[in-house]
Design a protein around this motif. Structure first.
Motif, PDB file in Angstrom:
ATOM      1  N   CYS A 126       0.827  -1.208   0.000  1.00 27.32           N
ATOM      2  CA  CYS A 126       0.000   0.000   0.000  1.00 27.32           C
ATOM      3  C   CYS A 126       0.867   1.267   0.000  1.00 27.32           C
ATOM      4  O   CYS A 126       2.038   1.254   0.369  1.00 27.32           O
ATOM      5  N   LYS A 127       0.256   2.373  -0.414  1.00 31.12           N
ATOM      6  CA  LYS A 127       0.978   3.644  -0.535  1.00 31.12           C
ATOM      7  C   LYS A 127       1.439   4.175   0.823  1.00 31.12           C
ATOM      8  O   LYS A 127       2.522   4.758   0.930  1.00 31.12           O
ATOM      9  N   SER A 128       0.633   3.990   1.844  1.00 29.98           N
ATOM     10  CA  SER A 128       0.999   4.484   3.167  1.00 29.98           C
ATOM     11  C   SER A 128       2.281   3.841   3.667  1.00 29.98           C
ATOM     12  O   SER A 128       3.087   4.488   4.348  1.00 29.98           O
ATOM     13  N   PHE A 129       2.486   2.576   3.314  1.00 39.36           N
ATOM     14  CA  PHE A 129       3.709   1.886   3.712  1.00 39.36           C
ATOM     15  C   PHE A 129       4.916   2.484   3.000  1.00 39.36           C
ATOM     16  O   PHE A 129       5.953   2.721   3.612  1.00 39.36           O
ATOM     17  N   GLY A 183      -0.084   5.159  10.428  1.00 41.50           N
ATOM     18  CA  GLY A 183      -0.773   6.419  10.710  1.00 41.50           C
ATOM     19  C   GLY A 183       0.102   7.494  11.309  1.00 41.50           C
ATOM     20  O   GLY A 183      -0.403   8.543  11.727  1.00 41.50           O
ATOM     21  N   HIS A 184       1.415   7.254  11.350  1.00 36.43           N
ATOM     22  CA  HIS A 184       2.300   8.268  11.929  1.00 36.43           C
ATOM     23  C   HIS A 184       2.370   9.504  11.044  1.00 36.43           C
ATOM     24  O   HIS A 184       2.341   9.428   9.819  1.00 36.43           O
ATOM     25  N   THR A 185       2.490  10.636  11.702  1.00 33.51           N
ATOM     26  CA  THR A 185       2.534  11.933  11.038  1.00 33.51           C
ATOM     27  C   THR A 185       3.930  12.229  10.498  1.00 33.51           C
ATOM     28  O   THR A 185       4.895  11.551  10.848  1.00 33.51           O
ATOM     29  N   ILE A 234      -2.820  15.855   6.196  1.00 34.69           N
ATOM     30  CA  ILE A 234      -1.543  16.232   6.789  1.00 34.69           C
ATOM     31  C   ILE A 234      -0.859  15.029   7.436  1.00 34.69           C
ATOM     32  O   ILE A 234       0.351  14.845   7.307  1.00 34.69           O
ATOM     33  N   ALA A 235      -1.619  14.187   8.117  1.00 30.50           N
ATOM     34  CA  ALA A 235      -1.033  13.012   8.771  1.00 30.50           C
ATOM     35  C   ALA A 235      -0.395  12.071   7.766  1.00 30.50           C
ATOM     36  O   ALA A 235       0.577  11.376   8.072  1.00 30.50           O
ATOM     37  N   GLY A 236      -0.914  12.036   6.569  1.00 35.59           N
ATOM     38  CA  GLY A 236      -0.384  11.144   5.542  1.00 35.59           C
ATOM     39  C   GLY A 236       0.861  11.658   4.845  1.00 35.59           C
ATOM     40  O   GLY A 236       1.511  10.923   4.100  1.00 35.59           O
TER      41      GLY A 236
END
Length: 333
Positions: A51-54, A110-112, A309-311
């Protein structure tokens, strides 16, 4: 019998009675046909790692904001170190390594940007507050792909409850909870020494005498202790002696590194960037990317701006701040 069913049978034969069996999972948010090759927890792991968040974790701060050196940890390398430590412990205890890995890889999605200072700022300026573990769950349940990753209950429970003050429902989640602590204390010491904020001689001598003088020795002491004290138990824990030494090291890091004057000065700058971006997009929500703007009617503008912002990665936030607030010369030909 397909490959998945064969793996599920092996789990029943090999794993500890305390392990979470993939065939006994409480299921996904939305029902889905099972894979003929991978177990439910293997699918969770694969969905997270693709996934992109990773991928964005590689440009998110661990401790040192936008470090110039090649060898400082980022949120991604931290995640990989947690996963490796957790897998080692799970394998030794005959727990479900696939579930452990999935939780470990997803625990910080979910880290900023800018590490914990980003979390602190968003927690202070939003009406609903912000905790990175809760937002990590939001990422995998709602934000990623616009509909979440549809992970199993066990993986989501481990992600939500990976912080020190929480207690996951599975032993695999408890392993990640403790492995996170082992990883960050030790690699933050390593990075702080590299940054010349502290030296090896500064470390509390009584802790070093118990845990070891090198990075490898300290991790080995902690991991071995967890395995020895958790074998045959329905609980994951350290011995009192190792736990006290580990906690004393953590307190030392807070006093000498995390709250260091230089670090705090840089954090003030990072906090300013996040505060200004947050205020700007609250006022000009139409400037949000379309995939976020379309969610305002459903989640409200504060939540959507917070999600955006968090992402962000550190560099994305800094570049966006520059583009938004800094004047640019006109190109006149």
């Amino acid at each position: 019998m397909d490959i998945r069913q064969h793996t599920e049978l092996l789990e029943k034969q090999i794993l500890s009675p305390y392990a979470a069996l993939s065939s006994n999972s409480k299921g996904r948010q939305y029902p889905q046909e099972k894979c003929i090759i991978r177990t439910e927890f293997q699918r969770d792991r694969d969905r997270i790692i693709h996934c992109k968040s990773f991928r964005r974790l590689k440009h998110k701060t661990q401790v040192f904001i936008a470090p110039e050196g090649d060898h400082y940890r980022t949120r991604l390398t931290h995640t990989l170190e947690v996963a490796q430590i957790a897998r080692t412990v799970s394998r030794a205890l005959r727990l479900n390594e696939d579930l452990t890995e999935a939780i470990a890889l997803g625990h910080d999605l979910g880290h900023t940007p800018f590490g914990h200072i980003g979390e602190k700022v968003l927690n202070g300026i939003t009406d609903f507050g912000f905790k990175h573990n809760v937002h990590s769950l939001r990422v995998v349940e709602v934000l990623e792909n616009g509909k979440g990753l549809n992970l199993t209950w066990e993986t989501r429970d481990g992600i939500l409850n990976h912080t020190k003050s929480s207690r996951p429902s599975t032993l695999e989640g408890q392993v990640v909870n403790l492995s996170d602590r082992i990883a960050y204390i030790n690699h933050d010491i390593d990075d702080a020494i590299r940054a010349k904020l502290i030296s090896t001689d500064d470390l509390p001598k009584d802790c070093i005498d118990i845990l070891g003088t090198t990075h490898a020795q300290r991790i080995n002491s902690m991991v071995t202790d967890v395995i020895v004290n958790s074998t045959g138990q329905a609980n994951i824990c350290m011995s009192n002696k190792i736990d006290i030494a580990t906690e004393k090291l953590r307190k030392f890091m807070f006093e000498e590194v995390y709250l260091n004057e230089w670090a705090r000065n840089e954090e003030k700058k990072a906090a300013y960037v996040i505060e200004e971006l947050y205020s700007y997009f609250l006022k000009y929500a139409d400037k949000l990317p379309s995939e976020y703007y379309c969610n305002i009617d459903f989640y409200g503008v504060q939540q959507v701006v917070c999600d955006y912002i968090a992402g962000m990665s550190d560099r994305y936030a800094l570049n966006l701040f520059y583009e938004t607030f800094m004047p640019h010369a006109w190109n006149i030909y």
